[in-house]
Scaffold this active site. Structure first.
Site, PDB file in Angstrom:
ATOM      1  N   ASP A 193      35.586   8.026  10.840  1.00 55.28           N
ATOM      2  CA  ASP A 193      35.868   6.750  10.180  1.00 55.28           C
ATOM      3  C   ASP A 193      36.963   6.012  10.954  1.00 55.28           C
ATOM      4  OD1 ASP A 193      35.854   4.739   8.287  1.00 55.28           O
ATOM      5  OD2 ASP A 193      37.129   5.817   6.865  1.00 55.28           O
ATOM      6  N   GLU A 194      36.951   4.680  10.899  1.00 55.36           N
ATOM      7  CA  GLU A 194      37.979   3.840  11.546  1.00 55.36           C
ATOM      8  C   GLU A 194      38.163   4.231  13.013  1.00 55.36           C
ATOM      9  OE1 GLU A 194      38.936   1.361  10.010  1.00 55.36           O
ATOM     10  OE2 GLU A 194      39.271   1.729   7.880  1.00 55.36           O
ATOM     11  N   ARG A 236      41.271  -9.830   3.989  1.00 54.15           N
ATOM     12  CA  ARG A 236      41.675  -9.114   2.764  1.00 54.15           C
ATOM     13  C   ARG A 236      41.369  -9.960   1.529  1.00 54.15           C
ATOM     14  NH1 ARG A 236      40.654  -5.094   4.448  1.00 54.15           N
ATOM     15  NH2 ARG A 236      40.038  -6.284   6.285  1.00 54.15           N
ATOM     16  N   GLN A 248      39.267  -5.161  14.060  1.00 50.89           N
ATOM     17  CA  GLN A 248      40.347  -4.713  13.184  1.00 50.89           C
ATOM     18  C   GLN A 248      41.182  -3.618  13.848  1.00 50.89           C
ATOM     19  OE1 GLN A 248      39.410  -4.544   8.828  1.00 50.89           O
ATOM     20  NE2 GLN A 248      37.291  -4.811   9.499  1.00 50.89           N
ATOM     21  N   LYS A 276      31.308  -0.196   4.887  1.00 52.34           N
ATOM     22  CA  LYS A 276      31.494   0.885   5.845  1.00 52.34           C
ATOM     23  C   LYS A 276      31.501   2.249   5.156  1.00 52.34           C
ATOM     24  CE  LYS A 276      35.721   1.250   7.121  1.00 52.34           C
ATOM     25  NZ  LYS A 276      36.165   2.469   6.405  1.00 52.34           N
ATOM     26  N   THR A 277      32.302   2.382   4.095  1.00 52.21           N
ATOM     27  CA  THR A 277      32.398   3.665   3.394  1.00 52.21           C
ATOM     28  C   THR A 277      31.063   4.034   2.761  1.00 52.21           C
ATOM     29  OG1 THR A 277      34.733   3.224   2.942  1.00 52.21           O
ATOM     30  CG2 THR A 277      33.673   4.933   1.631  1.00 52.21           C
TER      31      THR A 277
END
Length: 755
Positions: free
Chosen positions: A221-222, A612, A252, A33-34
């Site tokens: 973002d997010e 994770r 998420q 994503k980043t």
């Protein structure tokens, strides 16, 4: 640019190159994503020749903003990257509000209240209004006010909104008084940074158009974590051009308790007609079986954007479920596994994370790790800036920067003690409220406002005023470190903290030294980065106010096992992850089983926990644990059944038959399928029934060497030795997880598994 694009996979490249309209990028866990966000910004700079100051990128943490900016600098050079408009929602909007403060009736030097300040002000208002704080609990009321602001519900409208509780009608009055007091103090809380930005854009079209012109491309973002206010502000900035790219993962979305609204991401394509959807589905983090297990879990959610996350990493091992007899044995299992995997695979302590649903679950793991000499840290615990001595110093700084700041002023007006007691403070508050001015205005002009205090008290107040004013005259001539150091010395704080040599005061002294070192580093770093005009006390205060607990974590560099809630683990990754306490009434939380919407968020929370893990994901549950002051039995979490049993290996213990996915007792289900479904009529708890124990010498033949027993706390073990008689009879037992224990059989709680 062609070389940069070649570094992306096909899905990432398509998302980066599309810049013609609104786009939603659904980024599965570990899918880069980043990378997409940073490369897209680089693409806008290089391919579209866009000026960096015309690009706005909004994040949720300072850490994320810094990381993105550093990555972009490596792609396009530091000179261009430094001018990007990038930061958290709150930091970016705080800068805008300082520039446009006059339009909304504020002064540009307004203070930012953190959660502690907000709750303190609410508490004071409840006391002053003589409202019963047992019925109107300050923290609960503060949370209600915060939630109202997240939904852009202003004080005058609160009494008629869905959040209004007729059983607590006075919350509306408290909210109105709270808003008025913030205005008087020239202060905004974190929620106000959003509310006031929305009002600024919504009610001042000229200002909105100014920023629409400035921010020609907006990236978020997010996005699944945005609340209603954040979504509305982004829409006001992008509705004309629709040059907006939001990145997130509906699977998420786990922060509804903070106001996050999953509908923002689910309904994005309805808000922006013609918006395109891009999916990043290749997971680069986890093994194939971990990814498949997470997929099998989340498929049980109905409200989601369908996707098929996959991994090309090694197949790896299945998720492991390790049931325990008690929370104590659960901690032993985890610690034993940590040592085993560390030896077997050469891992560092920092390669392990223990994730739990609630903070209270950390106790047993902390105790066991101390016994086993395993270094650990509580991730996201009490922030450095939340410690009392640091809060006191910052309150002085805030008062100097903005003497109208009520919360800061009340904190330091009699610290260190200067003879200005609570009675005097209440008189000042009453006078200020009567005349609709700040406390500082009354202190500065006591005669004008007829403040009823004695001559001696008036002299003390004047000395305090002169002290603050003396520092205020230095605000524009001294940097944060110079002025801050002077305030700490001249206020008497240093003398107070260094007046004792007991361990607690030594710790306070170390904290104060670290704080000063941090201030000095702040000033010098700004200067090195050619930001010498941003080293004032005001600049330092804004930096501190916008830090989150996770951002300000300055733990030592020594490798340690991380203990944290799953909410704190969002965005992190570890080679080995333990997800503990997978039992009904813990996970899912009993507070989240009232509706399908809440239960699906709990399932998303477990999805976040599983994803994770890079190589090993180990689940644990305990048959009994101490909670609420008593031992309770629990059934395994319903979510264990949601994981494909082919992807879950259950530990080959005698308790397997009780928790094996194929033989779990029926799991409760919601009646109906929508958000209005009725509550689950289910409780996994039942009062403890004592396990069979030996009750006297007549039973002695039932226990001998080689007997397998199941102990209530230590789990399964084999008797290796018997000694003594009667009340003094003891058994040495080699337990599977707890090691060797010697039990006095008179009090031992066990049952015989195999004679």
């Amino acid at each position: 640019m062609e070389n940069l694009l070649n570094e992306l996979n096909e899905s990432q490249r398509e998302a980066v190159m599309y810049c013609d309209g609104a786009q939603l990028v659904i980024a599965g866990a570990g899918s880069g994503k980043t990378r997409v966000l940073t490369y897209k910004i680089a693409y806008l700079l290089e391919q579209y020749n866009m000026a960096p100051w015309n690009i706005l990128a909004l994040t949720f943490t300072n850490k994320a903003a810094r990381e993105m900016k550093e990555r972009i600098a490596r792609l396009v050079g530091e000179e261009r990257a430094r001018y990007l408009q990038m930061g958290t929602f709150h930091s970016v909007f705080a800068r805008i509000l300082r520039s446009e403060a006059a339009a909304i009736g504020y002064q540009s030097n307004f203070t930012i209240y953190d959660q502690s300040d907000s709750r303190s002000l609410v508490k004071n208002i409840i006391r002053e209004m003589q409202i019963d704080d047992k019925v109107y609990k300050p923290n609960t009321v503060a949370d209600q006010i915060s939630m109202a602001k997240n939904h852009l519900i202003l004080p005058d409208a609160f009494g008629n909104c869905s959040l209004f509780d007729p059983k607590h009608p006075l919350v509306a009055n408290i909210y109105k008084m709270y808003a008025m007091r913030c205005r008087q103090a020239n202060a905004m809380d974190f929620d106000d940074l959003l509310v006031q930005t929305f009002l600024l854009f919504n009610e001042h079209e000229d200002i909105r158009r100014k920023y629409v012109g400035k921010f020609q491309y907006v990236l978020v973002d997010e996005y699944q974590d945005t609340n209603f206010a954040q979504q509305r502000i982004v829409y006001l900035l992008t509705r004309e051009r629709q040059h907006v790219c939001v990145v997130g993962d509906d699977a998420q979305s786990i922060y509804s308790f903070r106001g996050a609204n999953i509908d923002n991401i689910l309904n994005f394509r309805e808000a922006y007609t013609g918006a395109r959807l891009f999916k990043l589905e290749q997971n680069y983090r986890s093994t194939q079986l971990i990814v498949e297990a997470a997929n099998s879990l989340i498929r049980h959610n109905e409200r989601q954007i369908p996707k098929d996350v996959y991994s090309h990493n090694e197949q790896g091992e299945r998720l492991q479920l390790k049931p325990a007899q008690s929370d104590r044995e659960e901690a032993m299992i985890v610690c034993n596994d940590i040592r085993r995997l560390r030896r077997k695979e050469g891992l560092q302590w920092s390669d392990f994370a223990i994730l739990y649903r609630t903070n209270a679950q950390s106790r047993s793991f902390e105790e066991q790790m101390r016994k086993d000499n395993i270094p650990y840290r509580i991730y996201g615990g009490l922030s450095f800036y939340q410690r009392k001595e640091i809060k006191d110093v910052i309150a002085y700084f805030r008062t100097v920067a903005n003497p109208d700041d009520e919360e800061a002023l009340r904190r330091i007006i009699n610290y260190p003690t200067r003879g200005i007691g609570d009675t005097t403070v209440q008189k000042i508050v009453g006078t200020a409220t009567q005349h609709g001015v700040s406390l500082w205005t009354v202190i500065s002009q006591p005669v004008l406002f007829r403040l009823d205090v004695s001559k001696g008290t008036a002299t003390k107040l004047e000395a305090f005023r002169q002290l603050i004013e003396g520092w205020r005259t230095r605000l524009d001539t001294e940097d944060a470190y110079q002025l801050g150091h002077a305030i700490i010395q001249e206020s008497g704080i240093a003398k107070d903290i260094y007046s004792s040599r007991n361990p607690e005061d030594l710790s306070r002294q170390e904290n104060l030294q670290e704080f000063l070192a941090g201030m000095q580093d702040f000033v010098e770093s700004r200067r090195e980065e050619d930001m010498a005009d941003q080293t004032s006390l005001n600049d330092f205060l804004q930096e501190v106010a916008l830090l989150t607990d996770l951002d300000s974590d300055k733990d030592s560099d020594q490798p340690k096992v991380s203990l944290m809630t799953i909410h704190s683990a969002k965005g992190l990754e570890f080679p080995v992850v333990f997800i503990v306490g997978l039992e009904e009434n813990i996970f899912p939380s009993p507070m989240c089983t009232n509706s399908m919407r809440e239960l699906e968020e709990e399932r998303r929370l477990l999805y976040v926990a599983i994803t994770r893990a890079e190589k090993h994901c180990i689940l644990t549950c305990a048959e009994n644990r101490f909670r609420f002051g008593r031992m309770e039995f629990d059934t395994p979490s319903r979510f264990i059944r949601d994981i494909d049993p082919r992807l879950l290996k259950v530990d080959g213990d005698s308790k397997v038959s009780r928790v094996s996915p194929s033989r779990l007792s029926p799991i409760p289900s919601l009646v109906g399928r929508g958000a209005n479904s009725s509550s689950v009529a289910f409780s996994g708890n039942k009062h403890l029934s004592p396990l069979p124990t030996r009750e006297g010498p007549g039973e002695s033949h039932s226990l001998r060497e080689g007997t397998v027993i199941e102990h209530q706390r230590f789990g399964t073990g084999t008797v290796t030795r018997l000694e003594g008689t009667g009340d003094n009879e003891k058994a040495t037992v080699e337990f599977h997880n707890a090691g060797t224990k010697q039990l006095l059989l008179k009090f031992a709680r066990y049952k015989i598994v195999q004679p």
